[in-house]
Motif scaffolding. Sequence first.
Motif, mmCIF file in Angstrom:
data_model
loop_
_atom_site.group_PDB
_atom_site.id
_atom_site.type_symbol
_atom_site.label_atom_id
_atom_site.label_comp_id
_atom_site.label_asym_id
_atom_site.label_seq_id
_atom_site.Cartn_x
_atom_site.Cartn_y
_atom_site.Cartn_z
ATOM 1 N N ARG A 129 73.981 34.754 46.939
ATOM 2 C CA ARG A 129 74.772 34.875 45.710
ATOM 3 C C ARG A 129 73.890 34.612 44.490
ATOM 4 N NH1 ARG A 129 80.209 34.743 46.540
ATOM 5 N NH2 ARG A 129 80.596 33.669 44.569
ATOM 6 N N PHE A 130 72.932 35.491 44.270
ATOM 7 C CA PHE A 130 72.013 35.310 43.160
ATOM 8 C C PHE A 130 71.926 36.582 42.315
ATOM 9 C CE2 PHE A 130 69.669 36.622 46.943
ATOM 10 C CZ PHE A 130 68.975 37.746 46.492
ATOM 11 N N ASN A 131 71.729 36.399 41.027
ATOM 12 C CA ASN A 131 71.489 37.525 40.129
ATOM 13 C C ASN A 131 70.020 37.924 40.213
ATOM 14 O OD1 ASN A 131 74.183 37.239 39.231
ATOM 15 N ND2 ASN A 131 73.539 35.714 37.727
ATOM 16 N N HIS A 132 69.746 39.225 40.122
ATOM 17 C CA HIS A 132 68.369 39.662 40.302
ATOM 18 C C HIS A 132 68.101 41.019 39.662
ATOM 19 C CE1 HIS A 132 70.320 41.912 43.637
ATOM 20 N NE2 HIS A 132 69.381 42.816 43.379
ATOM 21 N N VAL A 133 66.825 41.324 39.498
ATOM 22 C CA VAL A 133 66.330 42.668 39.214
ATOM 23 C C VAL A 133 65.300 42.987 40.284
ATOM 24 C CG1 VAL A 133 64.965 44.100 37.649
ATOM 25 C CG2 VAL A 133 66.753 42.616 36.733
ATOM 26 N N TYR A 145 62.958 39.644 41.195
ATOM 27 C CA TYR A 145 63.088 38.582 40.190
ATOM 28 C C TYR A 145 64.465 37.965 40.407
ATOM 29 C CZ TYR A 145 59.383 41.569 38.412
ATOM 30 O OH TYR A 145 58.233 42.333 38.308
ATOM 31 N N VAL A 146 64.500 36.731 40.868
ATOM 32 C CA VAL A 146 65.709 36.148 41.454
ATOM 33 C C VAL A 146 66.153 34.893 40.705
ATOM 34 C CG1 VAL A 146 66.596 35.076 43.577
ATOM 35 C CG2 VAL A 146 65.178 37.134 43.713
ATOM 36 N N HIS A 147 67.464 34.608 40.744
ATOM 37 C CA HIS A 147 68.122 33.471 40.098
ATOM 38 C C HIS A 147 68.268 33.703 38.595
ATOM 39 C CE1 HIS A 147 67.592 31.402 43.880
ATOM 40 N NE2 HIS A 147 66.283 31.378 43.754
ATOM 41 N N LEU A 148 68.440 34.960 38.167
ATOM 42 C CA LEU A 148 68.526 35.261 36.744
ATOM 43 C C LEU A 148 69.830 34.754 36.135
ATOM 44 C CD1 LEU A 148 67.086 38.896 36.696
ATOM 45 C CD2 LEU A 148 65.878 36.717 36.371
ATOM 46 N N GLN A 149 69.804 34.592 34.814
ATOM 47 C CA GLN A 149 70.949 34.080 34.075
ATOM 48 C C GLN A 149 72.106 35.064 34.090
ATOM 49 O OE1 GLN A 149 70.277 33.747 29.869
ATOM 50 N NE2 GLN A 149 71.859 32.191 29.591
ATOM 51 N N GLN A 150 73.298 34.541 34.312
ATOM 52 C CA GLN A 150 74.472 35.405 34.278
ATOM 53 C C GLN A 150 74.629 36.010 32.876
ATOM 54 O OE1 GLN A 150 78.325 33.530 34.799
ATOM 55 N NE2 GLN A 150 79.099 35.318 35.897
ATOM 56 N N GLY A 151 74.907 37.297 32.815
ATOM 57 C CA GLY A 151 75.080 37.980 31.541
ATOM 58 C C GLY A 151 73.815 38.598 30.988
ATOM 59 N N PHE A 152 72.722 38.582 31.780
ATOM 60 C CA PHE A 152 71.449 39.114 31.262
ATOM 61 C C PHE A 152 71.467 40.624 31.075
ATOM 62 C CE2 PHE A 152 70.815 39.885 35.791
ATOM 63 C CZ PHE A 152 70.093 41.073 35.817
ATOM 64 N N ILE A 170 63.025 42.140 31.295
ATOM 65 C CA ILE A 170 63.996 42.699 32.236
ATOM 66 C C ILE A 170 65.119 41.721 32.561
ATOM 67 C CG2 ILE A 170 62.357 44.299 33.289
ATOM 68 C CD1 ILE A 170 62.034 42.269 35.584
ATOM 69 N N GLY A 171 65.067 40.511 32.024
ATOM 70 C CA GLY A 171 66.102 39.531 32.305
ATOM 71 C C GLY A 171 65.767 38.201 31.679
ATOM 72 N N TYR A 172 66.561 37.182 32.078
ATOM 73 C CA TYR A 172 66.370 35.824 31.573
ATOM 74 C C TYR A 172 66.548 34.851 32.733
ATOM 75 C CZ TYR A 172 66.656 38.064 27.062
ATOM 76 O OH TYR A 172 66.397 38.881 26.002
ATOM 77 N N SER A 173 65.702 33.855 32.773
ATOM 78 C CA SER A 173 65.734 32.889 33.865
ATOM 79 C C SER A 173 67.056 32.132 33.880
ATOM 80 C CB SER A 173 64.567 31.907 33.706
ATOM 81 O OG SER A 173 64.542 30.976 34.763
ATOM 82 N N GLY A 174 67.575 31.888 35.101
ATOM 83 C CA GLY A 174 68.855 31.204 35.225
ATOM 84 C C GLY A 174 68.869 30.215 36.374
ATOM 85 N N ASN A 175 70.062 30.041 36.941
ATOM 86 C CA ASN A 175 70.236 29.064 38.011
ATOM 87 C C ASN A 175 71.299 29.540 38.991
ATOM 88 O OD1 ASN A 175 69.705 26.560 39.304
ATOM 89 N ND2 ASN A 175 71.473 25.610 38.315
ATOM 90 N N SER A 176 71.295 30.841 39.293
ATOM 91 C CA SER A 176 72.278 31.387 40.225
ATOM 92 C C SER A 176 71.754 31.321 41.653
ATOM 93 C CB SER A 176 72.588 32.850 39.854
ATOM 94 O OG SER A 176 71.405 33.639 39.858
#
Length: 229
Positions: A129-133, A145-152, A170-176
Amino acid sequence: MLLAIFHPYSPFKTHLTGTMGGADIAKDDPPIAQPPQEIKPTANLRLLTLALHEQPTVDSPLEGFCHPLWGQGWLSQGIRGVTHNGRMEYAYDYAAGIGTPVYAMRSGRVISIQDKYPDRGGGKEQIHRFNHVWLEHDGGYRSAYVHLQQGFRHRVNLKVGDQVKAGQIIGYSGNSGWSSGPHLHVEVHRAEEPFQFTQTVPFAIASSCSLGRQATELATKSPTVVDSP
């Protein structure tokens, strides 16, 4: 992913305590405690244009990859760390605050985007259950690129099929996903299965990237996104 630093050449802060979690699309590898090993970073930006060879090893890793955070954050786990084993043996973790810009390490095509999970972290039950590109590159390789911020996604305006340049945001670092603290997990693996993260391969990361510099200017102009609760 457990914090287990190995990188004596890194200019960034390093620690040896704490856990960060892990991520996997297709396979759930049990963690095996192993001492991490070193891959030297690429320093010569000319190498960013090198073709990717077919037999990467720790002594001869793939080269030509920008730093995914443009030197921000700090390397919190290298290859063969406590949770970097099995399929994820040659992955890297960078601890970074939520919202830190993430850059494409190499030019490629977007083959998958996931942006629906909150930045709450969690245990191993969150491993899928992680956000990624996910990008596909030349030479038969992909980077994730894994654990990206929700809404990126609405901030970077990417969709599957888009071509991106090295150094493009391509995204922003998160904690998913499986994570006990905000960080970015990056890896390079072979393009073998259509919808699977396959076996990672050794690759070296440059200290920065001179390509796509104009893209980084967008980071200072993008609206701030409030962290997910």
